[in-house]
Design an enzyme around this catalytic site. Structure first.
Site, mmCIF file in Angstrom:
data_model
loop_
_atom_site.group_PDB
_atom_site.id
_atom_site.type_symbol
_atom_site.label_atom_id
_atom_site.label_comp_id
_atom_site.label_asym_id
_atom_site.label_seq_id
_atom_site.Cartn_x
_atom_site.Cartn_y
_atom_site.Cartn_z
ATOM 1 N N SER A 124 -4.521 -2.202 -7.717
ATOM 2 C CA SER A 124 -5.036 -3.418 -8.878
ATOM 3 C C SER A 124 -5.683 -4.948 -8.731
ATOM 4 O O SER A 124 -5.885 -5.441 -7.790
ATOM 5 C CB SER A 124 -3.587 -3.955 -9.106
ATOM 6 O OG SER A 124 -2.440 -2.420 -9.729
HETATM 7 N N1 SAH Z 1 0.414 -0.766 -6.620
HETATM 8 C C1 SAH Z 1 -0.871 -0.316 -6.697
HETATM 9 C C2 SAH Z 1 -1.442 0.682 -7.415
HETATM 10 C C3 SAH Z 1 -1.842 1.479 -7.650
HETATM 11 S S1 SAH Z 1 -3.108 2.457 -8.779
HETATM 12 C C4 SAH Z 1 -1.706 -1.151 -5.629
HETATM 13 O O1 SAH Z 1 -1.550 -2.182 -4.780
HETATM 14 O O2 SAH Z 1 -2.518 -0.482 -5.171
HETATM 15 C C5 SAH Z 1 -1.688 3.716 -10.121
HETATM 16 C C6 SAH Z 1 -1.256 4.467 -8.827
HETATM 17 O O3 SAH Z 1 -0.155 5.276 -9.477
HETATM 18 C C7 SAH Z 1 -2.222 5.649 -8.013
HETATM 19 O O4 SAH Z 1 -2.139 5.642 -7.341
HETATM 20 C C8 SAH Z 1 -1.803 6.866 -9.006
HETATM 21 O O5 SAH Z 1 -1.606 8.477 -7.944
HETATM 22 C C9 SAH Z 1 -0.296 6.755 -9.363
HETATM 23 N N2 SAH Z 1 0.958 7.704 -10.605
HETATM 24 C C10 SAH Z 1 -0.068 7.955 -10.862
HETATM 25 N N3 SAH Z 1 1.845 8.366 -11.806
HETATM 26 C C11 SAH Z 1 2.497 8.341 -11.423
HETATM 27 C C12 SAH Z 1 3.202 8.913 -11.692
HETATM 28 N N4 SAH Z 1 3.921 9.721 -12.445
HETATM 29 N N5 SAH Z 1 4.265 8.493 -10.353
HETATM 30 C C13 SAH Z 1 4.508 8.205 -9.650
HETATM 31 N N6 SAH Z 1 2.779 7.621 -9.113
HETATM 32 C C14 SAH Z 1 1.795 7.960 -10.211
#
Ligand code: SAH
Length: 219
Positions: free
Chosen positions: A65
């Site tokens: 993000s």
């Molecule tokens: N917080 C992260 C942002 C990641 S983007 C950071 O700081 O880098 C969002 C993430 O959510 C992705 O890695 C994706 O695989 C995950 N995601 C999507 N749906 C999900 C679910 N149902 N349960 C857990 N993770 C999920």
């Protein structure tokens, strides 16, 4: 393992100044952003990108993000050092590392196994200790509830009921909700056992929340 030099720290101070100019005011959040070496989450060749206020690909079609988004969501959580926090969407582990600067009690769940494994390795290398889970987090972690704070870092089609149920009284859920192009940041507060308040903030663009209460249910 990468190193954190004066140059990196300087780049981070500049980033923090930009976040302040964009309206982030919570000093504990700004200090946390200043403390976490964001370049650790990037390949060495992408150092400049690490300290720009932008999202960046982390593989598997996912992104780390944007620093502003991480700061904004963290600020909305009103984190205390005693809070038990759940993060849904570990991704690179950056947001989780920022949370850990403020409270040690962080649970984080990631759906994508390769990303999960990479994040676990990262936390181990850098001596961080969140409680990590691999699986569908769209319905939270009922076996570990209640949580004082829940943060969802992927865009949801609606607020999953199971998540609000896992909030302790006085607890806060921060979640982006909308369609696949754009989501509004929502803050849900559990006022008491049966009452919740909902506040709406500006628009963001996240990767989709998958799973049972995410977009998979809508397809
Ligand atoms: N917080 C992260 C942002 C990641 S983007 C950071 O700081 O880098 C969002 C993430 O959510 C992705 O890695 C994706 O695989 C995950 N995601 C999507 N749906 C999900 C679910 N149902 N349960 C857990 N993770 C999920």
């Amino acid at each position: 393992m990468q190193t954190d030099s004066y140059r990196h720290k300087g780049m981070r101070r500049t980033l923090v100044k930009q976040l302040r100019d964009k309206g982030i005011y919570d000093e504990s959040v700004l200090a946390a952003i200043e403390a976490v070496p964001r370049h650790f989450f990037f390949e060495k060749a992408f150092l400049e990108q690490a300290y720009q206020d932008k999202a960046f690909p982390i593989g598997e079609g996912q992104t780390i993000s944007q620093p502003y988004t991480v700061a904004f969501q963290t600020e909305l959580l009103e984190l205390k050092s005693t809070d038990k926090v759940l993060e849904i969407g570990t991704g690179s582990g950056y947001q989780c590392s920022v949370l850990l600067q403020i409270t040690p009690n962080v649970y984080t769940i990631e759906y994508n196994r390769p990303l999960y494994e990479k994040a676990v390795k990262f936390f181990k290398t850098y001596g961080l200790h969140p409680k990590t889970f691999c699986g569908d987090g769209s319905e939270g972690l009922p076996q570990h509830a209640p949580f004082n704070k829940i943060i969802v870092t992927a865009g949801a089609p609606a607020v999953p009921k199971s998540l609000v149920r896992q909030l302790a009284v006085g607890g806060i859920l921060v979640i982006p909700v909308g369609n696949e192009q754009s989501q509004k940041m929502l803050r849900i507060t559990r006022v008491n056992e049966n009452e919740f308040t909902k506040e709406e903030f500006s628009d963001f663009k996240f990767v989709p929340l998958l799973g049972k209460s995410g977009w998979e249910a809508e397809l």
